[in-house]
Motif scaffolding. Structure first.
Motif, PDB file in Angstrom:
ATOM      1  N   UNK A 294      47.808 -15.476 -73.400  1.00 31.87           N
ATOM      2  CA  UNK A 294      46.748 -16.439 -73.093  1.00 31.87           C
ATOM      3  C   UNK A 294      45.919 -16.834 -74.310  1.00 31.87           C
ATOM      4  N   UNK A 295      45.695 -15.935 -75.309  1.00 26.99           N
ATOM      5  CA  UNK A 295      44.743 -16.271 -76.382  1.00 26.99           C
ATOM      6  C   UNK A 295      45.045 -17.554 -77.136  1.00 26.99           C
ATOM      7  N   UNK A 296      46.303 -17.827 -77.424  1.00 26.39           N
ATOM      8  CA  UNK A 296      46.607 -19.032 -78.189  1.00 26.39           C
ATOM      9  C   UNK A 296      46.318 -20.295 -77.392  1.00 26.39           C
ATOM     10  N   UNK A 297      46.524 -20.239 -76.082  1.00 22.28           N
ATOM     11  CA  UNK A 297      46.192 -21.400 -75.246  1.00 22.28           C
ATOM     12  C   UNK A 297      44.678 -21.546 -75.129  1.00 22.28           C
ATOM     13  N   UNK A 298      43.963 -20.415 -75.037  1.00 20.64           N
ATOM     14  CA  UNK A 298      42.503 -20.474 -75.060  1.00 20.64           C
ATOM     15  C   UNK A 298      42.018 -21.057 -76.381  1.00 20.64           C
ATOM     16  N   UNK A 299      42.659 -20.636 -77.463  1.00 19.84           N
ATOM     17  CA  UNK A 299      42.288 -21.151 -78.774  1.00 19.84           C
ATOM     18  C   UNK A 299      42.565 -22.632 -78.913  1.00 19.84           C
ATOM     19  N   UNK A 300      43.714 -23.068 -78.397  1.00 13.02           N
ATOM     20  CA  UNK A 300      44.063 -24.486 -78.478  1.00 13.02           C
ATOM     21  C   UNK A 300      43.029 -25.343 -77.752  1.00 13.02           C
ATOM     22  N   UNK A 301      42.582 -24.863 -76.604  1.00 16.50           N
ATOM     23  CA  UNK A 301      41.555 -25.601 -75.872  1.00 16.50           C
ATOM     24  C   UNK A 301      40.228 -25.591 -76.627  1.00 16.50           C
ATOM     25  N   UNK A 302      39.859 -24.429 -77.201  1.00 11.94           N
ATOM     26  CA  UNK A 302      38.582 -24.331 -77.905  1.00 11.94           C
ATOM     27  C   UNK A 302      38.563 -25.239 -79.126  1.00 11.94           C
ATOM     28  N   UNK A 303      39.622 -25.171 -79.942  1.00 13.64           N
ATOM     29  CA  UNK A 303      39.659 -25.996 -81.146  1.00 13.64           C
ATOM     30  C   UNK A 303      39.671 -27.485 -80.800  1.00 13.64           C
ATOM     31  N   UNK A 304      40.322 -27.836 -79.687  1.00 13.22           N
ATOM     32  CA  UNK A 304      40.388 -29.255 -79.300  1.00 13.22           C
ATOM     33  C   UNK A 304      39.040 -29.757 -78.814  1.00 13.22           C
ATOM     34  N   UNK A 305      38.452 -29.032 -77.859  1.00 14.32           N
ATOM     35  CA  UNK A 305      37.237 -29.528 -77.214  1.00 14.32           C
ATOM     36  C   UNK A 305      35.988 -29.313 -78.051  1.00 14.32           C
ATOM     37  N   UNK A 306      35.838 -28.116 -78.628  1.00 17.33           N
ATOM     38  CA  UNK A 306      34.604 -27.781 -79.337  1.00 17.33           C
ATOM     39  C   UNK A 306      34.598 -28.326 -80.762  1.00 17.33           C
ATOM     40  N   UNK A 309      36.490 -32.359 -80.472  1.00 17.22           N
ATOM     41  CA  UNK A 309      35.936 -33.283 -79.489  1.00 17.22           C
ATOM     42  C   UNK A 309      36.981 -34.094 -78.750  1.00 17.22           C
ATOM     43  N   UNK A 310      38.176 -33.530 -78.570  1.00 20.96           N
ATOM     44  CA  UNK A 310      39.239 -34.212 -77.837  1.00 20.96           C
ATOM     45  C   UNK A 310      39.616 -33.364 -76.626  1.00 20.96           C
ATOM     46  N   UNK A 311      40.314 -33.945 -75.653  1.00 21.78           N
ATOM     47  CA  UNK A 311      40.663 -33.179 -74.441  1.00 21.78           C
ATOM     48  C   UNK A 311      41.466 -31.923 -74.764  1.00 21.78           C
ATOM     49  N   UNK A 312      41.227 -30.848 -74.007  1.00 20.66           N
ATOM     50  CA  UNK A 312      41.899 -29.579 -74.254  1.00 20.66           C
ATOM     51  C   UNK A 312      43.395 -29.644 -74.115  1.00 20.66           C
ATOM     52  N   UNK A 313      43.874 -30.548 -73.226  1.00 16.01           N
ATOM     53  CA  UNK A 313      45.332 -30.606 -73.021  1.00 16.01           C
ATOM     54  C   UNK A 313      46.056 -31.090 -74.276  1.00 16.01           C
ATOM     55  N   UNK A 314      45.362 -31.837 -75.115  1.00 20.89           N
ATOM     56  CA  UNK A 314      45.982 -32.311 -76.365  1.00 20.89           C
ATOM     57  C   UNK A 314      46.302 -31.113 -77.255  1.00 20.89           C
ATOM     58  N   UNK A 315      45.357 -30.180 -77.350  1.00 23.71           N
ATOM     59  CA  UNK A 315      45.589 -28.982 -78.141  1.00 23.71           C
ATOM     60  C   UNK A 315      46.719 -28.135 -77.596  1.00 23.71           C
ATOM     61  N   UNK A 316      46.810 -28.041 -76.278  1.00 30.48           N
ATOM     62  CA  UNK A 316      47.876 -27.242 -75.667  1.00 30.48           C
ATOM     63  C   UNK A 316      49.233 -27.879 -75.933  1.00 30.48           C
ATOM     64  N   UNK A 317      49.325 -29.195 -75.802  1.00 34.15           N
ATOM     65  CA  UNK A 317      50.588 -29.889 -76.092  1.00 34.15           C
ATOM     66  C   UNK A 317      50.975 -29.684 -77.555  1.00 34.15           C
ATOM     67  N   UNK A 318      49.999 -29.802 -78.456  1.00 31.87           N
ATOM     68  CA  UNK A 318      50.279 -29.595 -79.880  1.00 31.87           C
ATOM     69  C   UNK A 318      50.769 -28.174 -80.130  1.00 31.87           C
TER      70      UNK A 318
END
Length: 415
Positions: A294-306, A309-318
């Motif tokens: 789970x941590x990498x997906x949590x990280x992808x969402x954090x880096x994207x949104x916080x 400033x882009x939607x979290x799903x973009x980070x997860x797809x990347x």
């Protein structure tokens, strides 16, 4: 003739003396050490420049000397362990475990303590001395490992150059356990490639108490055992080696669980180690339970949104795309040239990293155990390519020191 004066032995000719000197210089270990020393001089200059421009920070005053600058960040934790050991009661903020010494393993501060006792040096120079010596040893063993898996001398030496100027190579001369951990890992991989399972037991044990590695190495050993079993028709797998290798796999797994168990026994909390590790990521995502992968997906969402400033799903797809491309890369022909055992380690450690670690600035340091992949980057023989790679690595080293090591106020990017 009897009674005639004995003739003095002839002086070796200039050509013979020159050849002997050339032979001495061309010895592999001399070249490896020369590369290591030259790289450390370059990195020392870079660190001194940053130290001269370093302001007041939680560890030092402004413009610290080299040894003070080399012992900041986790170096203080290792110093605390060397002086006072580990807490029997976990510190909390009233509801959650906070950062404490249980996140750091005991072998490195123990070795530094021994060096301090023998040499009468203080913590700072003794810890740097241990790191530099272990870094040199790691370079020597890495060279032998690459030659053992069949890479040419030229490729092996250039891989050593990349190893010594890598972006995180300043870790080879600061108060961190990475140098000792990489030395032990290089020795373990060499023993594995040579199938010297008996010698691996003590190395695996010490390695598991130096850096978190036991579970990843157990997975690599498991893949090794399966591979040997499948190929036993063409590559004999005697009963003695089966017993030793399977026993070693189990032993490595137990060694990987030993430190969390010890932390639990001493503190009375069986989640002491994981709670301590989770405290370091609380500043990013708050206090959460450890759920494998789970941590990498949590990280992808954090880096994207916080941060972006882009939607979290973009980070997860990347993240999914990056992981897929990395998996394809691992099975490419250049990587397969490293041989199955080094590939098993790279796969095992990558899976382990993906399962438990949260991606942030320390991730660059945590990628260091993937150093066998430098053998792949060293394969091209073009001089232009090799010069550009060295320049790139040195530039990235400066960037890593600027972002992760140098301290700017309340710095959120630890190395």
């Amino acid at each position: 003739m009897p009674g005639s004066p004995a003739q003095a032995p002839a002086e070796p000719s200039a050509a013979v003396r020159s050849a002997a000197a050339a032979a001495w210089w061309t010895r592999w270990w001399v070249r490896v050490l020369a590369i290591f020393v030259a790289s450390r001089v370059v990195t020392t200059v870079i660190l001194l420049i940053f130290a001269a421009n370093q302001g007041q920070n939680p560890w030092t005053g402004p413009k610290p000397d080299y040894f003070s600058f080399a012992t900041i960040w986790d170096g203080l934790w290792y110093n605390i362990i060397a002086v006072s050991g580990y807490p029997s009661t976990l510190p909390t903020d009233g509801g959650h475990v906070t950062e404490n010494a249980w996140a750091f393993m005991p072998v490195y501060p123990g070795v530094v303590n021994a060096v301090m006792f023998v040499t009468r040096l203080s913590w700072a120079p003794a810890s740097v001395l241990v790191s530099v010596a272990c870094g040199a040893g790691a370079a020597l063993v890495f060279h032998r490992l690459l030659r053992r898996v069949g890479l040419s001398e030229s490729t092996a030496l250039f891989a050593i150059v990349l190893f010594c100027v890598a972006p995180v190579s300043p870790l080879f001369q600061v108060s961190y356990a990475e140098s000792l951990g990489i030395l032990l890992l290089a020795v373990a991989l060499l023993l594995l490639v040579e199938r010297r399972y008996g010698w691996l037991f003590p190395v695996t044990l010490v390695m598991a108490f130096t850096r978190p590695s036991g579970l990843a190495f157990a997975l690599a050993l498991g893949l090794h055992v399966i591979y040997r079993w499948v190929r036993r028709g063409t590559d004999p797998f005697p009963v003695r080696e089966r017993v030793l290798s399977v026993s070693l796999t189990v032993f490595s797994g137990l060694a990987g669980l030993a430190w969390p168990a010890i932390a639990g026994l001493v503190t009375g909390s069986w989640t002491a180690y994981t709670d301590t590790e989770l405290a370091w990521r609380a500043a990013y995502i708050g206090y959460v339970h450890l759920v494998p992968f789970a941590p990498w997906f949590q990280g992808a969402q954090w880096w994207s949104t916080v941060m972006l400033g882009i939607p979290g799903w973009v980070g997860i797809v990347a993240l999914v795309v990056i992981v897929a491309l990395y998996a394809v890369l691992l099975f490419s022909p250049p990587v397969r040239r490293l041989g199955p055992d080094l590939l098993f380690w790279v796969i095992a450690y990558s899976v382990y990293l993906f399962a438990v670690f949260f991606p942030q600035s320390s991730t660059f340091r945590l990628l260091l155990p993937l150093f066998p992949l430098l053998g792949v980057l060293a394969l091209p023989r073009s001089r232009v390519y090799r010069v550009l790679m060295v320049v790139l690595f040195l530039a990235m080293q400066v960037g890593w020191i600027a972002i992760c090591w140098g301290v700017a106020g309340a710095d959120w990017s630890p190395p």
